[in-house]
Write a protein that holds these residues in place. Structure first.
Motif, PDB file in Angstrom:
ATOM      1  N   ASP A  15       0.825  -1.215   0.000  1.00 44.36           N
ATOM      2  CA  ASP A  15       0.000   0.000   0.000  1.00 44.36           C
ATOM      3  C   ASP A  15       0.858   1.264   0.000  1.00 44.36           C
ATOM      4  O   ASP A  15       0.558   2.224  -0.713  1.00 44.36           O
ATOM      5  N   ASN A  18       2.233   1.781  -3.450  1.00 43.87           N
ATOM      6  CA  ASN A  18       1.246   1.895  -4.513  1.00 43.87           C
ATOM      7  C   ASN A  18       0.834   3.352  -4.729  1.00 43.87           C
ATOM      8  O   ASN A  18       0.286   3.993  -3.835  1.00 43.87           O
ATOM      9  N   ASP A  19       1.041   3.858  -5.939  1.00 47.15           N
ATOM     10  CA  ASP A  19       0.687   5.244  -6.269  1.00 47.15           C
ATOM     11  C   ASP A  19      -0.808   5.522  -6.163  1.00 47.15           C
ATOM     12  O   ASP A  19      -1.216   6.666  -6.029  1.00 47.15           O
ATOM     13  N   LYS A  20      -1.611   4.494  -6.220  1.00 51.01           N
ATOM     14  CA  LYS A  20      -3.063   4.671  -6.209  1.00 51.01           C
ATOM     15  C   LYS A  20      -3.671   4.586  -4.806  1.00 51.01           C
ATOM     16  O   LYS A  20      -4.874   4.763  -4.636  1.00 51.01           O
ATOM     17  N   LYS A  21      -2.847   4.323  -3.808  1.00 54.67           N
ATOM     18  CA  LYS A  21      -3.319   4.223  -2.421  1.00 54.67           C
ATOM     19  C   LYS A  21      -2.930   5.489  -1.662  1.00 54.67           C
ATOM     20  O   LYS A  21      -1.916   6.124  -1.950  1.00 54.67           O
ATOM     21  N   ASP A  22      -3.730   5.846  -0.664  1.00 56.75           N
ATOM     22  CA  ASP A  22      -3.431   7.014   0.169  1.00 56.75           C
ATOM     23  C   ASP A  22      -2.417   6.715   1.268  1.00 56.75           C
ATOM     24  O   ASP A  22      -1.770   7.627   1.781  1.00 56.75           O
ATOM     25  N   ASN A  24       0.750   6.222   3.135  1.00 53.03           N
ATOM     26  CA  ASN A  24       2.111   6.618   2.763  1.00 53.03           C
ATOM     27  C   ASN A  24       3.151   6.308   3.839  1.00 53.03           C
ATOM     28  O   ASN A  24       4.294   6.712   3.724  1.00 53.03           O
ATOM     29  N   THR A  45      -1.799   8.079   6.523  1.00 50.67           N
ATOM     30  CA  THR A  45      -1.812   8.860   5.284  1.00 50.67           C
ATOM     31  C   THR A  45      -1.212  10.246   5.494  1.00 50.67           C
ATOM     32  O   THR A  45      -1.205  11.054   4.578  1.00 50.67           O
TER      33      THR A  45
END
Length: 146
Positions: A15, A18-22, A24, A45
């Motif tokens: 996650d 993944n660039d598409k998940k918030d 971080n 996030t």
């Protein structure tokens, strides 16, 4: 080192990457309740600042965080930092095991651009980490301005 290949740790790691998940960042800690195995403590996030706020001065913990910064006017870079946290109140015998354990963690969370060991939160300022990432990242189209 046991615990690093659990589904929840692997999912959190994916996650963060993944660039598409918030999500971080993620934080791993030892849980006495599960036989002193490394467990996923928290994800978030809110970036590096939120991760630093979750660190425990009584523990050794491992943080993994996505850092995005502007490379120039037209582009941004995404880099990953592995943080080996040794809380200032961590017991001496616990600190002694870090050198061996951190190698296992670095292998499991192998996609990182920078690994840093810190004992003080002041060592984990985003501006300072971005400067280190720029230096280690090759071309710096920002003219060395940090």
């Amino acid at each position: 080192m046991s615990g690093l290949d659990t589904p929840d740790i692997l999912a959190a790691y994916d996650d963060v990457r993944n660039d598409k998940k918030d999500t971080n960042w993620m934080l791993l800690s030892y849980a006495a309740a599960v036989g002193n195995k490394l467990t996923l403590t928290q994800t978030g996030t809110g970036g590096l600042g939120e991760l630093v706020g979750a660190l425990d001065d009584e523990q050794v913990q491992y943080g993994y965080v996505r850092i995005e910064y502007a490379n120039d006017k037209e582009s941004t870079r995404v880099k990953f930092v592995l943080i080996v946290w040794i809380g200032k109140n961590t017991k001496v015998m616990r600190k002694a095991r870090v050198s061996v354990e951190s190698g296992d963690v670095k292998k499991a969370l192998q996609h990182h651009h920078l690994a840093i060991t810190a004992e003080e939160r002041s060592e984990l300022k985003e501006d300072d980490l971005v400067k280190l990432l720029r230096k280690s990242g090759g071309a710096d189209y920002n003219g060395g301005r940090g």
